[in-house]
Design a protein around this motif. Structure first.
Motif, short mmCIF file in Angstrom:
data_model
loop_
_atom_site.label_atom_id
_atom_site.label_comp_id
_atom_site.label_asym_id
_atom_site.label_seq_id
_atom_site.Cartn_x
_atom_site.Cartn_y
_atom_site.Cartn_z
N UNK A 101 -5.84 -3.87 -1.68
CA UNK A 101 -7.09 -3.34 -2.22
C UNK A 101 -7.29 -1.87 -1.88
N UNK A 102 -6.41 -1.31 -1.06
CA UNK A 102 -6.59 0.05 -0.58
C UNK A 102 -6.38 1.08 -1.69
N UNK A 103 -7.24 2.08 -1.76
CA UNK A 103 -7.08 3.16 -2.73
C UNK A 103 -6.05 4.16 -2.24
N UNK A 104 -5.41 4.84 -3.19
CA UNK A 104 -4.42 5.85 -2.84
C UNK A 104 -5.13 7.14 -2.50
N UNK A 105 -5.07 7.54 -1.26
CA UNK A 105 -5.69 8.78 -0.82
C UNK A 105 -5.00 9.26 0.44
N UNK A 106 -5.23 10.50 0.80
CA UNK A 106 -4.69 11.02 2.05
C UNK A 106 -3.46 11.90 1.88
N UNK A 107 -2.78 11.79 0.73
CA UNK A 107 -1.57 12.58 0.54
C UNK A 107 -1.88 14.06 0.41
N UNK A 108 -3.08 14.39 -0.06
CA UNK A 108 -3.43 15.79 -0.25
C UNK A 108 -3.41 16.58 1.07
N UNK A 109 -3.61 15.88 2.19
CA UNK A 109 -3.60 16.58 3.49
C UNK A 109 -2.19 17.03 3.88
N UNK A 152 0.86 -1.18 0.00
CA UNK A 152 0.00 0.00 0.00
C UNK A 152 0.89 1.23 0.00
N UNK A 153 0.67 2.13 -0.95
CA UNK A 153 1.50 3.33 -1.05
C UNK A 153 1.14 4.38 -0.01
N UNK A 154 0.05 4.17 0.71
CA UNK A 154 -0.36 5.14 1.73
C UNK A 154 0.30 4.89 3.09
N UNK A 155 0.98 3.77 3.21
CA UNK A 155 1.58 3.37 4.49
C UNK A 155 2.47 4.43 5.14
N UNK A 156 3.30 5.17 4.38
CA UNK A 156 4.25 6.09 5.04
C UNK A 156 3.66 7.43 5.44
N UNK A 157 2.37 7.64 5.20
CA UNK A 157 1.80 8.98 5.40
C UNK A 157 1.98 9.50 6.83
N UNK A 158 1.71 8.69 7.83
CA UNK A 158 1.78 9.15 9.21
C UNK A 158 3.21 9.55 9.60
N UNK A 159 4.19 8.73 9.19
CA UNK A 159 5.58 9.06 9.52
C UNK A 159 6.05 10.30 8.75
N UNK A 160 5.59 10.43 7.52
CA UNK A 160 5.93 11.63 6.75
C UNK A 160 5.33 12.87 7.41
N UNK A 161 4.12 12.74 7.89
CA UNK A 161 3.45 13.86 8.57
C UNK A 161 4.22 14.26 9.84
N UNK A 162 4.68 13.28 10.59
CA UNK A 162 5.45 13.56 11.81
C UNK A 162 6.71 14.37 11.51
N UNK A 193 -0.52 10.39 -9.38
CA UNK A 193 -1.56 10.83 -8.44
C UNK A 193 -0.93 11.30 -7.14
N UNK A 194 0.06 10.55 -6.64
CA UNK A 194 0.73 10.95 -5.41
C UNK A 194 1.43 12.30 -5.61
N UNK A 195 2.09 12.45 -6.77
CA UNK A 195 2.77 13.72 -7.06
C UNK A 195 1.77 14.88 -7.10
N UNK A 196 0.64 14.63 -7.74
CA UNK A 196 -0.40 15.67 -7.84
C UNK A 196 -0.95 16.02 -6.46
N UNK A 197 -1.21 15.01 -5.64
CA UNK A 197 -1.74 15.24 -4.30
C UNK A 197 -0.75 16.00 -3.41
N UNK A 198 0.54 15.69 -3.57
CA UNK A 198 1.57 16.36 -2.77
C UNK A 198 1.93 17.74 -3.34
N UNK A 199 1.56 17.97 -4.60
CA UNK A 199 1.89 19.24 -5.23
C UNK A 199 3.33 19.33 -5.69
N UNK A 200 3.90 18.18 -6.09
CA UNK A 200 5.29 18.15 -6.55
C UNK A 200 5.37 17.53 -7.94
N UNK A 201 6.55 17.56 -8.51
CA UNK A 201 6.76 17.04 -9.87
C UNK A 201 6.98 15.53 -9.85
#
Length: 312
Positions: free
Chosen positions: A181-189, A145-155, A243-251
C-alpha cells in the motif's frame, strides 16, 4: 602444468598405433621413427606451463550502482519468450562490458534490500554476482515496495562522494509492479547525488505468468492469484517507473532488447574520464609445444635422407 589436446587423446593414440605398424623395423629407422611418433603425441597434448601476462587496465571515474528488483514478478515470462530476470541479467552484463574501467556496486530489493557488492572494479565478480540473483521465494515475500532500496542506494552514493571527481551513475531495474500500500516517494532526495543513470523497465502491458522454485528445488511451481486460484499475471507499471526516473532526474527506458540500451550506454561511456591506466599481472598458461617441433623436423629430415640413400 596443464594439457589441452589438439585432437582427442584416444583418437591420437589410434592414429599413432596405425603409424607404428608401418614403421621400418630395422635400425636406425625404428629408433628415428619411434621418436617421431612419440614427439607427435607430445605435441598433440599441447602442454602448457603457468606464466604471467601483463595487462593494461583502464580505470575511469564512473561509479555505477545497479539497483535490481528481485521480487517474484521479475520471474514473469514476458521478455522475449523468457523471464524478466533472465533478460535483465543479460542486459546488465552488456552494460558492465561496455563501461570497462568503472567501479560497480549492486543493490537488490524485494520486501527488504541488500547491498550485494560494494564498489569494486572486478567486472567478472559483478557479472557473476548478478547472474546468481534469484527472486524472493513467495513463501517469504511480504509485498512489493519500490522504495525499499533507497537507504542502501543513499549509502553507496554518499560513499562515492568521498572520491574526488567521481561520477555517480544509477541503473534502476524493475517492472514497476507494487503490491504493498506504500506510495512511491523519497527518491527525489537522492537526486542531488546522482550525475547520470537510467530506469530500465521490464515486462509488457499484457503481462506474463510466473514460476518459482518449488520445495524440490526446481523452477516449476506456478504462482497463483489468491482471489481466483488461477495463474497470477504480472504486468509492467510504467507510471511507477517513470515517476522514479523523474524523481532521480534520469531517463526511463522500456527495455525491448539490448538495442534499447545502446544509445544511453554509449552516452554514459563517452562521459567517462580515464583516471589512470594500471599494469596488472594476469595468470596465464604458455604453450611449449613448439619446443618439440624442432627435434621433430630434424628427425623427419634425417629419416627422409636415410630413405633416399637406401633407395638410391
Amino acid at each position: 602444468m596443464i594439457i589441452s589436446p589438439i585432437i582427442p587423446v584416444w583418437l591420437m593414440i589410434i592414429v599413432l598405433v596405425v603409424l607404428f605398424l608401418f614403421i621400418n623395423k630395422r635400425k636406425p629407422y625404428i629408433i628415428i621413427e619411434t621418436l617421431i611418433i612419440v614427439l607427435l603425441f607430445i605435441i598433440n597434448l599441447r602442454i602448457m606451463i603457468p606464466g604471467k601476462e601483463q595487462i593494461d587496465e583502464k580505470q575511469t571515474n564512473l561509479d555505477v550502482i545497479f539497483v535490481i528488483d528481485n521480487t517474484i514478478s521479475m520471474n514473469a515470462n514476458d521478455c522475449n519468450n523468457n523471464t524478466r530476470m533472465f533478460c535483465l541479467k543479460q542486459d546488465s552484463e552488456y552494460i558492465i562490458n561496455n563501461l570497462e574501467g568503472a567501479r560497480f556496486a549492486v543493490v537488490t530489493f524485494n520486501d527488504t534490500s541488500n547491498i550485494s557488492i560494494p564498489f569494486v572494479r572486478d567486472e567478472k565478480l559483478v557479472v557473476d554476482t548478478i547472474s546468481l540473483i534469484d527472486v524472493k521465494n513467495k513463501l517469504y515475500a511480504k509485498g512489493t515496495s519500490l522504495t525499499t532500496p533507497q537507504d542502501n542506494l543513499y549509502k553507496l552514493l554518499k560513499s562515492s562522494m568521498e572520491k574526488k571527481n567521481h561520477k555517480r551513475v544509477v541503473i534502476f531495474i524493475s517492472d514497476g509492479e507494487v503490491t504493498s500500500e506504500e506510495e512511491i516517494s523519497g527518491f527525489e532526495r537522492l537526486r542531488e547525488y546522482i550525475d547520470d543513470g537510467i530506469v530500465l523497465g521490464y515486462g509488457t502491458k499484457k503481462g506474463g505468468t510466473m514460476k518459482v522454485t518449488s520445495k524440490y528445488g526446481s523452477l516449476d511451481e506456478k504462482v497463483l492469484d489468491p482471489d481466483t486460484n488461477l495463474e497470477a499475471v504480472s504486468k509492467i507499471d510504467e507510471n511507477n517507473l517513470k515517476k522514479i526516473a523523474s524523481d532521480l532526474g534520469v531517463k526511463y527506458i522500456h527495455v525491448k532488447g539490448q538495442s534499447s540500451l545502446i544509445n544511453k550506454v554509449n552516452e554514459i561511456k563517452e562521459s567517462a574520464k580515464t583516471l589512470k591506466v594500471v599494469a596488472r599481472s594476469s595468470d596465464s598458461y604458455d604453450d611449449i609445444y613448439y619446443i618439440f617441433v624442432v627435434p621433430l623436423l630434424i628427425l623427419v629430415i634425417i629419416d627422409f635422407i636415410l630413405i633416399r640413400k637406401k633407395l638410391g
